[in-house]
Design a protein around this motif. Structure first.
Motif, PDB file in Angstrom:
ATOM      1  N   ILE A  57      10.277  16.503   9.592  1.00  0.00           N
ATOM      2  CA  ILE A  57       9.836  15.539  10.598  1.00  0.00           C
ATOM      3  C   ILE A  57       8.633  14.711  10.141  1.00  0.00           C
ATOM      4  O   ILE A  57       8.227  13.759  10.821  1.00  0.00           O
ATOM      5  N   ASP A  58       8.062  15.025   8.976  1.00  0.00           N
ATOM      6  CA  ASP A  58       6.928  14.247   8.457  1.00  0.00           C
ATOM      7  C   ASP A  58       7.260  12.758   8.355  1.00  0.00           C
ATOM      8  O   ASP A  58       6.415  11.903   8.632  1.00  0.00           O
ATOM      9  N   LEU A 100      -1.282  15.843   6.987  1.00  0.00           N
ATOM     10  CA  LEU A 100      -0.607  16.236   8.222  1.00  0.00           C
ATOM     11  C   LEU A 100      -0.917  17.695   8.520  1.00  0.00           C
ATOM     12  O   LEU A 100      -0.920  18.536   7.621  1.00  0.00           O
ATOM     13  N   GLU A 101      -1.152  17.995   9.784  1.00  0.00           N
ATOM     14  CA  GLU A 101      -1.317  19.373  10.242  1.00  0.00           C
ATOM     15  C   GLU A 101      -0.429  19.598  11.460  1.00  0.00           C
ATOM     16  O   GLU A 101      -0.499  18.841  12.421  1.00  0.00           O
ATOM     17  N   GLY A 102       0.424  20.595  11.401  1.00  0.00           N
ATOM     18  CA  GLY A 102       1.215  20.962  12.563  1.00  0.00           C
ATOM     19  C   GLY A 102       2.666  20.531  12.615  1.00  0.00           C
ATOM     20  O   GLY A 102       3.404  21.063  13.453  1.00  0.00           O
ATOM     21  N   PRO A 103       3.149  19.594  11.771  1.00  0.00           N
ATOM     22  CA  PRO A 103       4.552  19.185  11.927  1.00  0.00           C
ATOM     23  C   PRO A 103       5.543  20.302  11.680  1.00  0.00           C
ATOM     24  O   PRO A 103       6.631  20.311  12.238  1.00  0.00           O
ATOM     25  N   GLU A 104       5.146  21.289  10.845  1.00  0.00           N
ATOM     26  CA  GLU A 104       6.049  22.418  10.589  1.00  0.00           C
ATOM     27  C   GLU A 104       6.230  23.286  11.825  1.00  0.00           C
ATOM     28  O   GLU A 104       7.198  24.053  11.917  1.00  0.00           O
ATOM     29  N   GLN A 105       5.322  23.153  12.798  1.00  0.00           N
ATOM     30  CA  GLN A 105       5.467  23.882  14.059  1.00  0.00           C
ATOM     31  C   GLN A 105       6.381  23.138  15.030  1.00  0.00           C
ATOM     32  O   GLN A 105       6.984  23.749  15.913  1.00  0.00           O
ATOM     33  N   ILE A 106       6.461  21.818  14.866  1.00  0.00           N
ATOM     34  CA  ILE A 106       7.353  21.028  15.717  1.00  0.00           C
ATOM     35  C   ILE A 106       8.807  21.258  15.322  1.00  0.00           C
ATOM     36  O   ILE A 106       9.678  21.457  16.167  1.00  0.00           O
ATOM     37  N   LEU A 107       9.062  21.231  14.012  1.00  0.00           N
ATOM     38  CA  LEU A 107      10.432  21.429  13.533  1.00  0.00           C
ATOM     39  C   LEU A 107      10.401  22.371  12.327  1.00  0.00           C
ATOM     40  O   LEU A 107      10.429  21.942  11.192  1.00  0.00           O
ATOM     41  N   PRO A 108      10.355  23.686  12.585  1.00  0.00           N
ATOM     42  CA  PRO A 108      10.339  24.662  11.490  1.00  0.00           C
ATOM     43  C   PRO A 108      11.615  24.569  10.659  1.00  0.00           C
ATOM     44  O   PRO A 108      12.654  24.093  11.126  1.00  0.00           O
ATOM     45  N   VAL A 109      11.533  25.036   9.430  1.00  0.00           N
ATOM     46  CA  VAL A 109      12.693  25.046   8.545  1.00  0.00           C
ATOM     47  C   VAL A 109      13.821  25.838   9.193  1.00  0.00           C
ATOM     48  O   VAL A 109      13.620  26.936   9.705  1.00  0.00           O
ATOM     49  N   VAL A 121       0.850  -1.185   0.000  1.00  0.00           N
ATOM     50  CA  VAL A 121       0.000   0.000   0.000  1.00  0.00           C
ATOM     51  C   VAL A 121       0.889   1.240   0.000  1.00  0.00           C
ATOM     52  O   VAL A 121       1.974   1.240   0.593  1.00  0.00           O
ATOM     53  N   ILE A 122       0.435   2.275  -0.682  1.00  0.00           N
ATOM     54  CA  ILE A 122       1.148   3.552  -0.714  1.00  0.00           C
ATOM     55  C   ILE A 122       0.437   4.535   0.213  1.00  0.00           C
ATOM     56  O   ILE A 122      -0.778   4.701   0.133  1.00  0.00           O
ATOM     57  N   LEU A 123       1.194   5.170   1.096  1.00  0.00           N
ATOM     58  CA  LEU A 123       0.673   6.262   1.914  1.00  0.00           C
ATOM     59  C   LEU A 123       1.188   7.556   1.298  1.00  0.00           C
ATOM     60  O   LEU A 123       2.378   7.860   1.382  1.00  0.00           O
ATOM     61  N   ALA A 124       0.294   8.293   0.638  1.00  0.00           N
ATOM     62  CA  ALA A 124       0.677   9.519  -0.062  1.00  0.00           C
ATOM     63  C   ALA A 124       0.265  10.725   0.764  1.00  0.00           C
ATOM     64  O   ALA A 124      -0.918  10.944   1.018  1.00  0.00           O
ATOM     65  N   SER A 125       1.250  11.510   1.177  1.00  0.00           N
ATOM     66  CA  SER A 125       0.994  12.592   2.138  1.00  0.00           C
ATOM     67  C   SER A 125       1.404  13.965   1.617  1.00  0.00           C
ATOM     68  O   SER A 125       2.277  14.088   0.745  1.00  0.00           O
ATOM     69  N   THR A 135       8.873  17.938  -2.547  1.00  0.00           N
ATOM     70  CA  THR A 135       9.658  18.615  -1.514  1.00  0.00           C
ATOM     71  C   THR A 135       8.707  19.370  -0.594  1.00  0.00           C
ATOM     72  O   THR A 135       7.523  19.524  -0.882  1.00  0.00           O
ATOM     73  N   ARG A 136       9.226  19.843   0.519  1.00  0.00           N
ATOM     74  CA  ARG A 136       8.377  20.491   1.524  1.00  0.00           C
ATOM     75  C   ARG A 136       7.751  21.791   1.022  1.00  0.00           C
ATOM     76  O   ARG A 136       8.377  22.544   0.287  1.00  0.00           O
ATOM     77  N   SER A 137       6.528  22.033   1.450  1.00  0.00           N
ATOM     78  CA  SER A 137       5.863  23.304   1.168  1.00  0.00           C
ATOM     79  C   SER A 137       6.282  24.314   2.221  1.00  0.00           C
ATOM     80  O   SER A 137       6.048  24.111   3.415  1.00  0.00           O
ATOM     81  N   LEU A 138       6.888  25.401   1.802  1.00  0.00           N
ATOM     82  CA  LEU A 138       7.355  26.419   2.740  1.00  0.00           C
ATOM     83  C   LEU A 138       6.291  27.467   3.038  1.00  0.00           C
ATOM     84  O   LEU A 138       6.442  28.241   3.982  1.00  0.00           O
ATOM     85  N   ASP A 139       5.230  27.497   2.234  1.00  0.00           N
ATOM     86  CA  ASP A 139       4.188  28.493   2.462  1.00  0.00           C
ATOM     87  C   ASP A 139       2.858  27.877   2.881  1.00  0.00           C
ATOM     88  O   ASP A 139       1.849  28.581   3.012  1.00  0.00           O
ATOM     89  N   GLY A 140       2.842  26.567   3.118  1.00  0.00           N
ATOM     90  CA  GLY A 140       1.639  25.907   3.601  1.00  0.00           C
ATOM     91  C   GLY A 140       0.652  25.504   2.521  1.00  0.00           C
ATOM     92  O   GLY A 140      -0.344  24.829   2.809  1.00  0.00           O
ATOM     93  N   ARG A 141       0.904  25.886   1.268  1.00  0.00           N
ATOM     94  CA  ARG A 141       0.001  25.495   0.192  1.00  0.00           C
ATOM     95  C   ARG A 141       0.299  24.066  -0.272  1.00  0.00           C
ATOM     96  O   ARG A 141       1.394  23.549  -0.055  1.00  0.00           O
TER      97      ARG A 141
END
Length: 222
Positions: free
Chosen positions: A44-45, A150-159, A34-38, A120-126
């Motif tokens: 930290i994701d 996912l909601e909130g991981p960017e607050q745990i470990l910001p860029v 199975v693929i988990l597409a996030s 790659t990571r979204s830096l603006d949340g979009r």
């Protein structure tokens, strides 16, 4: 031994400290490929998903994480091994294809594989346009895709930060998407685009993110 440490130590500690909100665990098949597409908001994701999913999830990781020397190198190998990261070379078309082949082998072994269609990571949340590797894997391996938000991981470990902070994180696993009618069409660009767009729409429905109708390209080095 590493898998035992992850199950008995890392998962309980992470859940006790961060108390994540986890929704839709019943949507993740307990066996079979199975693929988990996030969506992708933070480095930290790739830690959050394996520690909250109901089964082992394998991700690809830069080979450099496994080749360091000394104590730091040993700790890096142990950590990424504990979260089931698979080392791959990156940076060229050939290495990108080799990465897909490694992921395909994981799926054909009946395992769960995690991927970020945005690349790659979204830096603006979009939520950016998905790349079609996820579709190639789903159609080639003939496996379902579970959308993840996912909601909130960017607050745990910001860029730019190295030390995780205590913040809430929410993980939503959506209903599996099946593309049986398109199996065998992995070489067809139209089929890959259709599957990828359906996956991204499902992720957006779970995350509520604003969409960007462009690809999220890595910033050029200065």
């Amino acid at each position: 031994m590493i898998n035992l440490i992850t199950k008995l130590v890392l998962k309980p500690v992470a859940k006790a400290v961060y108390r994540p909100v986890i929704e839709g665990l019943e949507n993740v098949p307990r066996d079979g490929g199975v693929i988990l597409a996030s969506n992708h908001l933070s480095f930290i994701d790739s830690v959050v998903i394996p520690l909250t999913a109901p089964r082992q999830v394998f991700f690809l990781a830069k080979a450099e994480y496994f080749t360091g020397t000394g104590v730091k190198g040993a700790l890096s190998r142990a950590f990424f091994g504990a979260i089931n990261a698979v080392p791959v070379e990156r940076g060229t078309y050939r290495s990108a294809q080799a990465s897909l082949e490694s992921a395909l082998e994981i799926l054909r072994d009946g395992k769960a594989f995690g991927i970020y269609p945005e690349g790659t990571r979204s830096l603006d949340g979009r939520l950016y346009r998905g790349k079609t590797g996820v579709a190639w894997l789903a159609l080639t391996a003939g496996v379902p895709v579970v959308p993840v938000a996912l909601e909130g991981p960017e607050q745990i470990l910001p860029v730019g930060k190295r030390i995780p902070r205590l913040r809430k994180v929410t993980v939503r696993f959506g209903e599996p998407l099946h593309f049986s009618e398109l199996h065998g069409q992995a070489r067809t660009a139209k089929a890959r685009r259709q599957v990828t767009d359906e996956v991204m729409a499902a992720i957006q429905a779970l995350s509520g993110q604003e969409t960007a109708e462009v690809y999220n390209e890595r910033p050029m080095a200065a």
